[in-house]
Design an enzyme around this catalytic site. Structure first.
Site, mmCIF file in Angstrom:
data_model
loop_
_atom_site.group_PDB
_atom_site.id
_atom_site.type_symbol
_atom_site.label_atom_id
_atom_site.label_comp_id
_atom_site.label_asym_id
_atom_site.label_seq_id
_atom_site.Cartn_x
_atom_site.Cartn_y
_atom_site.Cartn_z
ATOM 1 N N LYS A 110 92.405 26.760 -32.442
ATOM 2 C CA LYS A 110 91.349 27.474 -33.181
ATOM 3 C C LYS A 110 91.382 28.976 -32.889
ATOM 4 C CE LYS A 110 89.542 24.412 -35.789
ATOM 5 N NZ LYS A 110 89.527 24.593 -37.237
ATOM 6 N N TYR A 123 92.654 21.736 -29.005
ATOM 7 C CA TYR A 123 91.849 22.092 -30.182
ATOM 8 C C TYR A 123 91.435 23.565 -30.102
ATOM 9 C CZ TYR A 123 87.797 21.911 -33.393
ATOM 10 O OH TYR A 123 86.877 22.129 -34.398
ATOM 11 N N ASP A 179 99.226 16.161 -47.507
ATOM 12 C CA ASP A 179 99.399 16.357 -46.070
ATOM 13 C C ASP A 179 99.629 17.857 -45.872
ATOM 14 O OD1 ASP A 179 100.361 16.656 -43.503
ATOM 15 O OD2 ASP A 179 101.657 14.891 -43.583
ATOM 16 N N ASP A 209 93.030 15.175 -49.562
ATOM 17 C CA ASP A 209 93.038 14.692 -48.174
ATOM 18 C C ASP A 209 94.351 13.957 -47.937
ATOM 19 O OD1 ASP A 209 92.331 13.434 -45.567
ATOM 20 O OD2 ASP A 209 90.333 14.170 -46.038
HETATM 21 P P1 NAD Z 1 86.891 15.520 -39.832
HETATM 22 O O1 NAD Z 1 87.726 15.006 -38.725
HETATM 23 O O2 NAD Z 1 85.634 14.804 -40.153
HETATM 24 O O3 NAD Z 1 87.742 15.609 -41.166
HETATM 25 C C1 NAD Z 1 89.051 16.152 -41.166
HETATM 26 C C2 NAD Z 1 89.783 15.625 -42.372
HETATM 27 O O4 NAD Z 1 91.124 16.120 -42.302
HETATM 28 C C3 NAD Z 1 89.876 14.095 -42.417
HETATM 29 O O5 NAD Z 1 89.380 13.610 -43.642
HETATM 30 C C4 NAD Z 1 91.368 13.805 -42.256
HETATM 31 O O6 NAD Z 1 91.819 12.692 -43.043
HETATM 32 C C5 NAD Z 1 91.992 15.096 -42.745
HETATM 33 N N1 NAD Z 1 93.344 15.317 -42.213
HETATM 34 C C6 NAD Z 1 93.811 15.046 -40.973
HETATM 35 N N2 NAD Z 1 95.123 15.343 -40.904
HETATM 36 C C7 NAD Z 1 95.469 15.820 -42.121
HETATM 37 C C8 NAD Z 1 96.684 16.290 -42.674
HETATM 38 N N3 NAD Z 1 97.826 16.316 -41.965
HETATM 39 N N4 NAD Z 1 96.676 16.709 -43.968
HETATM 40 C C9 NAD Z 1 95.547 16.665 -44.699
HETATM 41 N N5 NAD Z 1 94.380 16.204 -44.245
HETATM 42 C C10 NAD Z 1 94.347 15.802 -42.958
HETATM 43 O O7 NAD Z 1 86.604 17.051 -39.525
HETATM 44 P P2 NAD Z 1 85.388 17.952 -40.037
HETATM 45 O O8 NAD Z 1 84.287 17.794 -39.060
HETATM 46 O O9 NAD Z 1 85.145 17.736 -41.459
HETATM 47 O O10 NAD Z 1 86.008 19.401 -39.765
HETATM 48 C C11 NAD Z 1 86.556 20.204 -40.782
HETATM 49 C C12 NAD Z 1 86.894 21.553 -40.187
HETATM 50 O O11 NAD Z 1 85.736 22.138 -39.614
HETATM 51 C C13 NAD Z 1 87.937 21.522 -39.067
HETATM 52 O O12 NAD Z 1 88.739 22.672 -39.143
HETATM 53 C C14 NAD Z 1 87.112 21.581 -37.815
HETATM 54 O O13 NAD Z 1 87.814 22.140 -36.748
HETATM 55 C C15 NAD Z 1 85.982 22.482 -38.260
HETATM 56 N N6 NAD Z 1 84.774 22.329 -37.454
HETATM 57 C C16 NAD Z 1 84.034 21.185 -37.525
HETATM 58 C C17 NAD Z 1 82.894 21.062 -36.740
HETATM 59 C C18 NAD Z 1 82.040 19.826 -36.784
HETATM 60 O O14 NAD Z 1 81.107 19.709 -35.976
HETATM 61 N N7 NAD Z 1 82.281 18.892 -37.691
HETATM 62 C C19 NAD Z 1 82.526 22.118 -35.884
HETATM 63 C C20 NAD Z 1 83.323 23.247 -35.822
HETATM 64 C C21 NAD Z 1 84.431 23.363 -36.631
HETATM 65 N N1 SER Z 2 82.240 19.519 -33.447
HETATM 66 C C1 SER Z 2 83.524 19.998 -33.049
HETATM 67 C C2 SER Z 2 84.056 19.186 -31.924
HETATM 68 O O1 SER Z 2 83.244 18.695 -31.166
HETATM 69 C C3 SER Z 2 83.427 21.448 -32.628
HETATM 70 O O2 SER Z 2 84.421 22.150 -33.251
HETATM 71 O O3 SER Z 2 85.242 19.062 -31.797
#
Ligand code: NAD
Ligand code: SER
Length: 320
Positions: free
Chosen positions: A147, A143, A54, A35
């Site tokens: 995507k 976003y 990063d 991370d």
């Molecule tokens: P989150 O925001 O909880 O976690 C994202 C992580 O990425 C964080 O720990 C952050 O520190 C890290 N991060 C940010 N910038 C960074 C960088 N430059 N380098 C390395 N790490 C970095 O997000 P999540 O909910 O765990 O989502 C993960 C993936 O799933 C994403 O691609 C998101 O679009 C996708 N997604 C999530 C959901 C949801 O409901 N959680 C729904 C659809 C898609």
């Molecule tokens: N849970 C995510 C958001 O609300 C969907 O990708 O951004």
């Protein structure tokens, strides 16, 4: 072949659980977590290898992939919808350049890649009900733009270079291990904490706003299933609609009331996230995922609510 996986963004809502799920499935030493910054998640940082990374630094990403001799990257690092509208330049940089770096490393070293897409790839012109797998995608958020571009880039790297790219369009994910990271669907997680702690929640999403949602155990299952799916049967590869439940705030509140009868739902609408929510589907059609890799969820609304409340209480969340 034994999987050796590098996860990016592993200390977020999904990574916190997916890292442990992958370590249980493939062995602790075969799953390298990373991370941007260290966070207070000792379970993930101490149960196997952990690196600071990063994803916008392509050189460092390549070095780590080689150092650990990984054959798979699960790319989770991203900026989500709510934060992305506050910081669109950051969202573009992390989401686009991060993914491009991952795909380049995968191309150079012949790695498999999983990266999640989202319900955010759709826009106001997309059919809202039973949203088809292949349909209009004109999102209005940064976003969503990143995507959709990510889905296309993953397809491109597969058809042009043969990279084994795979992905799903996650609905809003509901989980108890880590808090969500700044999305539009986050209300459906925060509501549980406030219901237990205060018996009351103020939703930033309006009554009547339907969105697809999914309980985290089903999301973890989907990642393993698509990673292991027979490639000969995959026609879509990178952007499978997957669904398990769709609800609006009142329906979620009614289900919570069955367990906490005094629970009250109020509203304090955030216009930015409300507009985003209105541009997303009410309910996706996931028949392609069901047909191509036997996708099937285990949790509906009532099973999810029962388990969320039980798990949060077991975690020590109590009435304040
Ligand atoms: P989150 O925001 O909880 O976690 C994202 C992580 O990425 C964080 O720990 C952050 O520190 C890290 N991060 C940010 N910038 C960074 C960088 N430059 N380098 C390395 N790490 C970095 O997000 P999540 O909910 O765990 O989502 C993960 C993936 O799933 C994403 O691609 C998101 O679009 C996708 N997604 C999530 C959901 C949801 O409901 N959680 C729904 C659809 C898609
Ligand atoms: N849970 C995510 C958001 O609300 C969907 O990708 O951004």
């Amino acid at each position: 072949m034994q999987k050796k996986i590098l996860l990016t963004g592993c200390l977020g809502q999904i990574g916190t659980e997916l890292t442990m799920h992958m370590r249980k499935t493939y062995g602790n030493d075969n799953v390298i977590a990373s991370d941007l910054v260290a966070k207070d998640v000792p379970e993930v940082m101490e149960s196997g290898p952990f690196e600071l990374l990063d994803v916008t630094d392509g050189q460092h990403l390549a070095e780590l992939a080689q150092k650990h001799k990984v054959n798979t990257i699960i790319h989770l690092a991203a900026i989500l919808s709510g934060v992305g509208e506050l910081k669109p330049q950051l969202a573009y940089n992390v989401n686009m350049n991060g993914l491009h770096n991952v795909l380049e490393v995968a191309r150079e070293h012949d790695l498999q890649v999983f990266t999640p897409s989202s319900i955010a790839v759709f826009g106001a012109d997309t059919p809202k009900d039973n949203t088809p797998q292949d349909t209009l995608q004109r999102p209005s958020t940064m976003y969503g733009v990143t995507k959709v571009s990510g889905e296309l880039l993953c397809d491109y790297y597969h058809t042009r270079y043969g990279v084994d790219t795979r992905g799903v369009r996650f609905p809003g994910l509901i989980s108890y291990a880590a808090l969500p990271g700044g999305g539009t669907t986050d209300y459906a997680v925060h509501i549980f904490y406030d219901a237990i702690k205060h018996g009351r929640y103020e939703s930033f999403i309006a009554a009547g706003t339907y969105m697809d949602m999914m309980y985290m155990p089903d999301a973890l299952k989907a990642v393993t299933m698509i990673l292991e799916a027979d490639p000969a049967k995959l026609k879509h590869r990178n952007a499978f609609n997957i669904a398990s439940m769709s609800f609006e705030p009142e329906e979620l509140a009614a289900e919570i009331k069955k367990h906490i009868p005094e629970f009250e739902l109020a509203y304090n609408i955030d216009p930015v996230r409300q507009e985003i929510a209105e541009s997303w589907p009410n309910k996706m059609d996931d028949s392609c995922a069901r047909a191509e890799w036997n996708w099937q969820p285990d949790y509906g609304l009532s099973e999810m609510v029962t388990d969320m409340l039980k798990q949060l209480q077991a975690k020590g969340i109590v009435r304040e």
